[in-house]
Design a protein around this motif. Structure first.
Motif, mmCIF file in Angstrom:
data_model
loop_
_atom_site.group_PDB
_atom_site.id
_atom_site.type_symbol
_atom_site.label_atom_id
_atom_site.label_comp_id
_atom_site.label_asym_id
_atom_site.label_seq_id
_atom_site.Cartn_x
_atom_site.Cartn_y
_atom_site.Cartn_z
ATOM 1 N N UNK A 92 16.452 52.030 59.286
ATOM 2 C CA UNK A 92 15.867 51.011 60.019
ATOM 3 C C UNK A 92 15.266 49.873 58.907
ATOM 4 N N UNK A 93 14.943 48.581 59.560
ATOM 5 C CA UNK A 93 14.856 47.241 58.725
ATOM 6 C C UNK A 93 13.206 46.644 58.952
ATOM 7 N N UNK A 161 4.374 46.288 61.200
ATOM 8 C CA UNK A 161 5.863 46.299 61.378
ATOM 9 C C UNK A 161 6.099 47.751 60.431
ATOM 10 N N UNK A 162 6.141 47.866 59.152
ATOM 11 C CA UNK A 162 5.947 49.309 58.716
ATOM 12 C C UNK A 162 5.930 50.277 58.958
ATOM 13 N N UNK A 163 4.988 50.521 60.503
ATOM 14 C CA UNK A 163 4.975 51.142 60.803
ATOM 15 C C UNK A 163 5.764 52.165 61.890
ATOM 16 N N UNK A 164 6.169 50.709 62.972
ATOM 17 C CA UNK A 164 7.101 51.110 63.762
ATOM 18 C C UNK A 164 7.942 51.365 62.686
ATOM 19 N N UNK A 165 8.762 50.776 61.685
ATOM 20 C CA UNK A 165 10.222 50.981 60.854
ATOM 21 C C UNK A 165 10.192 52.542 60.608
ATOM 22 N N UNK A 172 17.094 56.205 56.373
ATOM 23 C CA UNK A 172 17.097 54.792 55.092
ATOM 24 C C UNK A 172 16.186 53.628 55.949
ATOM 25 N N UNK A 173 15.375 52.995 54.675
ATOM 26 C CA UNK A 173 14.387 52.194 55.370
ATOM 27 C C UNK A 173 14.340 51.324 54.794
ATOM 28 N N UNK A 174 14.652 50.002 55.138
ATOM 29 C CA UNK A 174 14.836 48.836 54.312
ATOM 30 C C UNK A 174 13.990 47.402 54.462
ATOM 31 N N UNK A 175 12.970 47.253 53.634
ATOM 32 C CA UNK A 175 11.634 46.596 52.941
ATOM 33 C C UNK A 175 12.564 45.253 52.764
#
Length: 518
Positions: A92-93, A161-165, A172-175
């Motif tokens: 997720x990004x 946006x962070x909560x959605x991701x 794997x979480x891309x910020x």
């Protein structure tokens, strides 16, 4: 392949980028790059704007496909044809430019396309509300699922946006620049969330231009330069100077230029300026050749002051003077005519015409002056834009290139060029280096210093205290719509600014204990 700070056996390799190349018309964005992302670690991606970081992340997120090379997910080669394929693969990004729908609620934004359904195949709003409440509670985000996104602050939208991701429960979480629009308190909150995700075995890929964040949150640092992979290093083996040298290929020995030119006459003055319900009692004088910094926490009213000075939201009280003459600023056209220019805080939302070319974006503020007998004098305009691009070192293959294809730093310089072409006497800069890498920051600082030395009066609003301290002759500090004090360069420290930004009156600072005991 790489050295790690911790035992590699404890950190399974979730994703490996192997020899990826990506070309766009006129530019090689990535050239045979590689990368390793490990479970339970934060990997910071560092490099100047245009280094290829966001392009690589878009490939990993399924937005772009590589021209050559491959991605290996948990040791197996994968093809991610679209973002949905990446999500289904556990990636997720969070994008730098927020992608929420303002006319929908937080719950609707988080679960769009995967809403819980009733037995009759209608949206189960109760279940969606409960799931959103649980998610926000888990992340300690103090918002209601029913809040309309369009009514939230930029910082609150970032947390959504962070909560959605996180809601995708991806491995794997891309910020991408997640802290560009949030306060220090919210940054600390985000880092707490990241540490919780690490403890759950998630991998975080973190893109930022803020050095202090790298050394606070990252386990590994991967460095890119001009589309090439430079190396991947344990974060604890680097310091700030070493990291900058790796990123830009040279030492930035003096980030903030020294200025020695004397100040001139008062160009702009505000007396008890106010906007009802937003800010009040703002007074200052701005002289030719001066850089006046405006500091304060999120919501202090800094951007509102800029918009009032420029006539976007006319003042409801107080007085303004331009070159000693009283004015009532009622619209931006009047402000431009009087020699003011405003570089806005959000270049995507209020600055760029993203579907137009570099030249079309630059010329828009002066276009009326180049129209005669129903025709646009294109040759003269092109010469002006070309000269300004060279002066500001805007890196673009052509003036006809779509501005959306430029790096953030070059987009920002193109917007600066737009306003300098109006030959302003007062330049208002709202977060001029937001989302800009350290090399481009140095160029923008040099440009601001040169403009001030040439006699331009500059107001610079910034959330980065080192930037405010390094560039300003004086600093005006705001707290919740009130001006709490003004500091001269010689008296300003981060501690004094933060005291004023927190509502401590200037008179109390003189009796406070020294910030650095001798």
């Amino acid at each position: 392949m790489f050295a790690y700070a911790n035992d590699p056996s404890e950190h399974e390799c979730l994703l490996e980028v192997a020899g990826v190349t990506k070309r766009f018309p006129g530019v090689t964005a990535l050239d045979n790059v590689r990368l390793s992302v490990h479970r339970g670690e934060v990997l910071a991606l560092m490099g100047e704007n245009g280094a290829g970081k966001s392009t690589l992340m878009k490939i990993i997120a399924g937005i772009h496909q590589p021209d050559s090379g491959e991605l290996r997910l948990r040791g197996e080669a994968v093809t991610l044809d679209n973002p949905l394929a990446a999500l289904k693969s556990g990636i997720a990004m969070i994008h730098q430019e927020l992608n929420l729908m303002p006319h929908m609620s937080i719950a609707e934004n988080i679960w769009i396309g995967r809403e819980p359904l009733t037995p009759w195949h209608t949206v189960d709003h109760g279940a969606m509300h409960r799931a959103t409440t649980q998610l926000l509670t888990r992340l300690r985000i103090d918002l209601s699922p029913d809040d309309l996104v369009g009514e939230l602050s930029i910082a609150a939208r970032q947390m959504v946006e962070i909560a959605k991701a996180v809601s995708y429960d991806s491995e794997i979480l891309i910020m991408d620049e997640p802290t560009s629009a949030i306060t220090e308190k919210e940054v600390a909150h985000l880092f707490s969330i990241i540490r919780d995700l690490k403890a759950q075995g998630k991998a975080i890929v973190y893109i930022t231009h803020k050095m202090d964040e790298v050394f606070t949150i990252a386990d590994q640092v991967a460095v890119f330069r001009d589309g090439c992979f430079i190396g991947q290093y344990p974060a604890h083996t680097l310091n700030g100077e070493q990291l900058i040298t790796l990123m830009v290929g040279r030492e930035l020995t003096q980030l903030f230029p020294q200025r020695t030119q004397p100040l001139g006459d008062v160009r702009l003055e505000a007396r008890n300026l106010g906007l009802k319900g937003v800010f009040e009692g703002v007074s200052f004088e701005l002289r030719a050749g001066e850089v006046l910094g405006i500091a304060g926490l999120m919501g202090a009213g800094r951007t509102n002051i800029a918009e009032t000075l420029f006539g976007i939201t006319p003042a409801t009280e107080g007085e303004m003077f331009v070159d000693g003459k009283p004015v009532r600023m009622t619209d931006p056209g009047q402000a431009i005519h009087l020699g003011l220019a405003l570089l806005t805080e959000d270049r995507k939302l209020t600055g760029l015409f993203s579907c137009l070319s570099v030249m079309e974006n630059m010329e828009v503020a002066v276009l009326p002056h180049y129209v005669g007998h129903g025709f646009v004098h294109q040759k003269a305009l092109r010469l002006l834009c070309d000269d300004m691009c060279k002066r500001l070192r805007v890196k673009t293959p052509s003036l006809d290139q779509c501005i959306d294809s430029l790096s953030g730093g070059n987009q920002q310089k193109a917007l600066l060029a737009r306003w300098l072409m109006t030959q302003p006497r007062v330049l208002i800069l709202d977060e001029p280096t937001r989302g800009v890498d350290v090399g481009a920051k140095a160029e923008i600082y040099r440009l601001i210093a040169n403009l001030a030395d040439e006699g331009l009066a500059v107001i610079m609003i910034s959330s980065e205290l080192p930037e405010v301290l390094g560039m300003s002759d004086r600093i005006l500090v705001m707290h919740e719509g009130h001006m709490t004090g003004t500091l001269d360069r010689a008296d300003a420290t981060q501690e004094r600014i933060m005291h004023l930004a927190s509502g401590v009156p200037a008179s109390a600072l003189d009796t406070a204990a020294p910030a650095h005991p001798q």
